[in-house]
Design an enzyme around this catalytic site. Structure first.
Site, PDB file in Angstrom:
ATOM      1  N   LYS A   1       0.856  -1.189   0.000  1.00 49.80           N
ATOM      2  CA  LYS A   1       0.000   0.000   0.000  1.00 49.80           C
ATOM      3  C   LYS A   1       0.883   1.225   0.000  1.00 49.80           C
ATOM      4  CE  LYS A   1      -3.873   2.140   0.233  1.00 49.80           C
ATOM      5  NZ  LYS A   1      -3.456   2.788  -1.042  1.00 49.80           N
TER       6      LYS A   1
ATOM      7  N   GLN B   1       7.120   3.956   3.903  1.00 53.42           N
ATOM      8  CA  GLN B   1       5.700   3.601   3.924  1.00 53.42           C
ATOM      9  C   GLN B   1       5.472   2.317   4.727  1.00 53.42           C
ATOM     10  OE1 GLN B   1       3.585   5.602   1.549  1.00 53.42           O
ATOM     11  NE2 GLN B   1       2.022   4.940   2.976  1.00 53.42           N
TER      12      GLN B   1
ATOM     13  N   LYS C   1       5.389   3.368   8.354  1.00 53.05           N
ATOM     14  CA  LYS C   1       4.217   4.221   8.601  1.00 53.05           C
ATOM     15  C   LYS C   1       2.950   3.371   8.631  1.00 53.05           C
ATOM     16  CE  LYS C   1       4.070   7.668   5.923  1.00 53.05           C
ATOM     17  NZ  LYS C   1       3.891   8.614   4.813  1.00 53.05           N
TER      18      LYS C   1
ATOM     19  N   LYS D   1       5.348   1.688  -3.087  1.00 53.58           N
ATOM     20  CA  LYS D   1       5.269   3.042  -3.654  1.00 53.58           C
ATOM     21  C   LYS D   1       5.578   2.943  -5.144  1.00 53.58           C
ATOM     22  CE  LYS D   1       4.609   7.295  -2.166  1.00 53.58           C
ATOM     23  NZ  LYS D   1       3.833   7.832  -1.032  1.00 53.58           N
TER      24      LYS D   1
ATOM     25  N   GLY E   1      -2.653   8.226  -4.383  1.00 50.24           N
ATOM     26  CA  GLY E   1      -1.985   9.413  -4.918  1.00 50.24           C
ATOM     27  C   GLY E   1      -0.746   9.790  -4.125  1.00 50.24           C
ATOM     28  N   ASP E   2       0.007  10.708  -4.673  1.00 51.07           N
ATOM     29  CA  ASP E   2       1.153  11.340  -4.008  1.00 51.07           C
ATOM     30  C   ASP E   2       1.416  12.598  -4.833  1.00 51.07           C
ATOM     31  OD1 ASP E   2       3.414  10.651  -1.853  1.00 51.07           O
ATOM     32  OD2 ASP E   2       4.457  11.482  -3.575  1.00 51.07           O
TER      33      ASP E   2
ATOM     34  N   THR F   1      -4.569  13.505   5.163  1.00 44.11           N
ATOM     35  CA  THR F   1      -3.142  13.647   5.489  1.00 44.11           C
ATOM     36  C   THR F   1      -2.878  14.999   6.153  1.00 44.11           C
ATOM     37  OG1 THR F   1      -2.643  12.273   3.585  1.00 44.11           O
ATOM     38  CG2 THR F   1      -0.810  13.452   4.577  1.00 44.11           C
TER      39      THR F   1
ATOM     40  N   ASN G   1      -2.110  18.866  -2.121  1.00 45.45           N
ATOM     41  CA  ASN G   1      -3.122  18.193  -1.303  1.00 45.45           C
ATOM     42  C   ASN G   1      -2.825  18.296   0.195  1.00 45.45           C
ATOM     43  OD1 ASN G   1      -3.619  15.275   0.087  1.00 45.45           O
ATOM     44  ND2 ASN G   1      -5.402  15.981  -1.040  1.00 45.45           N
TER      45      ASN G   1
ATOM     46  N   SER H   1      -7.081   5.559   3.819  1.00 45.56           N
ATOM     47  CA  SER H   1      -7.088   4.686   2.635  1.00 45.56           C
ATOM     48  C   SER H   1      -7.407   3.242   3.032  1.00 45.56           C
ATOM     49  CB  SER H   1      -5.729   4.715   1.932  1.00 45.56           C
ATOM     50  OG  SER H   1      -5.650   5.794   1.037  1.00 45.56           O
TER      51      SER H   1
HETATM   52  P1  NDP Z   1       0.884  17.561  -4.438  1.00 48.56           P
HETATM   53  O1  NDP Z   1       1.407  17.239  -5.777  1.00 48.56           O
HETATM   54  O2  NDP Z   1      -0.567  17.718  -4.245  1.00 48.56           O
HETATM   55  O3  NDP Z   1       1.591  18.892  -3.888  1.00 48.56           O
HETATM   56  C1  NDP Z   1       2.981  18.976  -3.785  1.00 48.56           C
HETATM   57  C2  NDP Z   1       3.349  20.412  -3.430  1.00 48.56           C
HETATM   58  O4  NDP Z   1       4.728  20.459  -3.117  1.00 48.56           O
HETATM   59  C3  NDP Z   1       3.135  21.383  -4.574  1.00 48.56           C
HETATM   60  O5  NDP Z   1       2.805  22.635  -4.069  1.00 48.56           O
HETATM   61  C4  NDP Z   1       4.485  21.389  -5.244  1.00 48.56           C
HETATM   62  O6  NDP Z   1       4.780  22.573  -5.986  1.00 48.56           O
HETATM   63  C5  NDP Z   1       5.422  21.280  -4.067  1.00 48.56           C
HETATM   64  N1  NDP Z   1       6.672  20.612  -4.485  1.00 48.56           N
HETATM   65  C6  NDP Z   1       6.783  19.392  -5.041  1.00 48.56           C
HETATM   66  N2  NDP Z   1       8.066  19.128  -5.343  1.00 48.56           N
HETATM   67  C7  NDP Z   1       8.757  20.205  -4.956  1.00 48.56           C
HETATM   68  C8  NDP Z   1      10.112  20.553  -4.994  1.00 48.56           C
HETATM   69  N3  NDP Z   1      11.039  19.713  -5.510  1.00 48.56           N
HETATM   70  N4  NDP Z   1      10.474  21.762  -4.497  1.00 48.56           N
HETATM   71  C9  NDP Z   1       9.540  22.609  -3.981  1.00 48.56           C
HETATM   72  N5  NDP Z   1       8.226  22.335  -3.925  1.00 48.56           N
HETATM   73  C10 NDP Z   1       7.846  21.163  -4.411  1.00 48.56           C
HETATM   74  O7  NDP Z   1       1.471  16.413  -3.459  1.00 48.56           O
HETATM   75  P2  NDP Z   1       0.954  15.995  -2.006  1.00 48.56           P
HETATM   76  O8  NDP Z   1       0.469  17.187  -1.281  1.00 48.56           O
HETATM   77  O9  NDP Z   1       0.087  14.818  -2.156  1.00 48.56           O
HETATM   78  O10 NDP Z   1       2.317  15.474  -1.340  1.00 48.56           O
HETATM   79  C11 NDP Z   1       3.194  16.353  -0.631  1.00 48.56           C
HETATM   80  C12 NDP Z   1       4.102  15.536   0.269  1.00 48.56           C
HETATM   81  O11 NDP Z   1       3.303  14.810   1.211  1.00 48.56           O
HETATM   82  C13 NDP Z   1       4.963  14.488  -0.417  1.00 48.56           C
HETATM   83  O12 NDP Z   1       6.187  14.371   0.281  1.00 48.56           O
HETATM   84  C14 NDP Z   1       4.166  13.203  -0.245  1.00 48.56           C
HETATM   85  O13 NDP Z   1       4.992  12.056  -0.340  1.00 48.56           O
HETATM   86  C15 NDP Z   1       3.638  13.413   1.166  1.00 48.56           C
HETATM   87  N6  NDP Z   1       2.459  12.635   1.530  1.00 48.56           N
HETATM   88  C16 NDP Z   1       1.315  12.713   0.788  1.00 48.56           C
HETATM   89  C17 NDP Z   1       0.198  12.004   1.165  1.00 48.56           C
HETATM   90  C18 NDP Z   1      -1.112  12.159   0.460  1.00 48.56           C
HETATM   91  O14 NDP Z   1      -2.123  11.647   0.986  1.00 48.56           O
HETATM   92  N7  NDP Z   1      -1.192  12.854  -0.665  1.00 48.56           N
HETATM   93  C19 NDP Z   1       0.244  11.074   2.302  1.00 48.56           C
HETATM   94  C20 NDP Z   1       1.458  11.141   3.092  1.00 48.56           C
HETATM   95  C21 NDP Z   1       2.525  11.872   2.672  1.00 48.56           C
HETATM   96  P3  NDP Z   1       4.743  22.542  -7.600  1.00 48.56           P
HETATM   97  O15 NDP Z   1       3.302  22.405  -7.945  1.00 48.56           O
HETATM   98  O16 NDP Z   1       5.348  23.835  -8.006  1.00 48.56           O
HETATM   99  O17 NDP Z   1       5.561  21.356  -8.015  1.00 48.56           O
END
Ligand code: NDP
Length: 408
Positions: free
Chosen positions: A93, A114, A117, A129, A168-169, A213, A244, A381
């Site tokens: 997962k 993961q 977690k 992943k 998603g991620d 999250t 997200n 999830s």
């Molecule tokens: P999204 O794609 O929805 O958002 C990611 C955000 O982070 C965007 O604003 C993006 O900006 C920014 N970002 C991504 N890469 C970079 C970078 N290299 N430098 C600066 N900013 C960056 O992803 P999520 O919100 O889903 O995920 C965010 C984090 O949370 C990740 O680490 C993910 O693994 C973790 N996570 C997510 C979960 C989920 O349920 N979605 C669960 C647990 C952890 P831009 O649009 O400009 O790229």
């Protein structure tokens, strides 16, 4: 910096040797091995067994070609990944990440994290992943759809509700999960809704999965404050990212009386002293799929956009890194500590570097690691999987329809 227990050094050396160049994976493994030092000191027999070595070796690593056609008719080529890390507790997962930086080392670090977690949630889910080095930014809906369909045309043979359940991620939200699920359904001729989570609530998704999250990270911070009789009320909070996790972390902070003074994307950050207007930010990011600079343009004088730079320069009581790995460095940690930041909680996976974490511990800043602080999403999830397995629907509109005879 913490050192590795001497009995675990050979394990780490072996991981580095067997996975050359995968620096994020090395970092994630080292962090866990360092935390195991006291366990091994007490139970040296664990260091001698294959258990720790096995935990560091994925059960399966899948790499595949993803050809697709862009809007101008050109064939594009990307690389897809799925790392099925550990199935000791349940089906693999973990999410899918679409970002140009994706390579095997990133997918492996995420799958490794993961596993722990997911175990921590207490739910029956293993760790995995996946993703691709595809950049959805600037692509049309039709291009994203064709990419997702091609990606699933290979991935489908490796996943299943009892085998491996992606979600998603970064770069993969409700739109992408929809395209992926549609293609899975067509190829397999099965309505197997438990094969993916993060679905829309009208077709097997779980209520609050989208928010889980970010909300969970803030609930974790509240619990930290409760230990000292404090709350989020009137706290100044910096949230990195505007995807997200960041958006729903910010939403919960505001609901609990805190002020979100800065948010970012990869182009820079915006500050607004009296608090970010989250409705506008959501419109820009979720509807218009635009850049964070547009937030400052739309808000006028009250907001300020800083191109590049570090969002951690903005003074705050609470820091929530919710963007990506290694986004908060030792220098950033020093700035946060100097500015009186009291709590840091990782909404993202591994956003703080080891040096930054060490600085927080030394300075007495309360630090919530991602494996616990952002586990709310995957825990929800797992509930979505249960709901799908029982062919149940807890979608709000369905619930309303059941309650209202007039709607049949
Ligand atoms: P999204 O794609 O929805 O958002 C990611 C955000 O982070 C965007 O604003 C993006 O900006 C920014 N970002 C991504 N890469 C970079 C970078 N290299 N430098 C600066 N900013 C960056 O992803 P999520 O919100 O889903 O995920 C965010 C984090 O949370 C990740 O680490 C993910 O693994 C973790 N996570 C997510 C979960 C989920 O349920 N979605 C669960 C647990 C952890 P831009 O649009 O400009 O790229």
């Amino acid at each position: 910096m913490p050192t590795l227990h001497e009995m675990l050094l050979p394990v780490f050396d072996e991981v580095v040797k067997r996975n050359p160049g995968e620096i994020e994976f090395h970092q994630a493994v080292r962090e866990v091995l360092e935390s195991l030092g006291p366990v091994v000191a007490k139970h040296p027999e664990y260091a001698d067994t294959q258990i720790i070595r096995s935990l560091c070796e994925p059960e399966r690593q899948i790499i595949f070609r993803v050809p697709w056609v862009d809007d101008s008719g050109q064939v594009q080529l990307n690389r897809g990944f799925r790392v099925e890390f550990n199935s000791a507790l349940g089906p693999y997962k973990g999410g899918l990440r679409f970002h140009p930086s994706v390579y095997l080392g990133i997918v492996k670090f995420l799958g490794f994290e993961q596993t722990f977690k997911n175990a921590l949630t207490g739910m029956p889910i293993g760790g995995g992943k996946g993703g691709a080095d595809f950049d959805p930014k600037g692509r049309s809906d039709a291009e994203v759809m064709r990419f997702c369909q091609s990606f699933m045309t290979e991935l489908y043979r490796h996943i299943g509700e009892y085998t491996d359940v992606p979600a998603g991620d970064i770069g993969v939200g409700g739109r992408e999960i929809g395209y992926l699920f549609g293609q899975y359904k067509r190829i397999t001729n099965r309505y197997e809704s438990g094969v993916l989570t993060g679905k829309g609530t009208g077709w097997g998704g779980s209520q609050v999965r989208t928010e889980a999250t970010g909300y969970g990270t803030v609930f974790f911070v509240e619990e930290i404050f409760k230990t000292t009789g404090e709350s989020l009320e009137d706290k100044r909070v910096v949230v990195s990212g505007s995807g997200n996790v960041a958006i729903y972390a910010a939403e919960k902070v505001i609901e609990r009386g805190g002020t979100v003074v800065a948010m970012s994307d990869s182009s820079g950050y915006v500050t607004e002293d009296n608090g970010v207007d989250l409705d506008l930010l959501k419109d820009i990011k979720l509807n218009r799929r635009a850049r964070i600079r547009d937030y400052a343009t739309d808000r006028g004088a009250s907001a300020h956009f800083v191109e590049g730079g570090s969002i951690w320069d903005v003074p705050c009581d609470v820091a929530l890194p919710c963007a990506t790995q290694n986004e908060l460095t030792a220098a950033d940690a020093a700035t946060l500590i100097r500015n009186g930041c009291a709590v840091v909680a990782e909404g993202a996976n591994m956003p703080a570097t080891p040096e930054a974490m060490h600085a927080f511990h030394e300075a007495g800043v309360r630090f919530a690691p991602g494996k616990a602080a952002n586990a709310g999403g995957v825990a929800t999830s797992a509930l979505e999987m249960q709901q799908n397995a029982s062919r149940d629907s807890r979608a709000p509109d369905m619930a309303a329809a059941v309650k209202s005879p007039a709607r049949g």
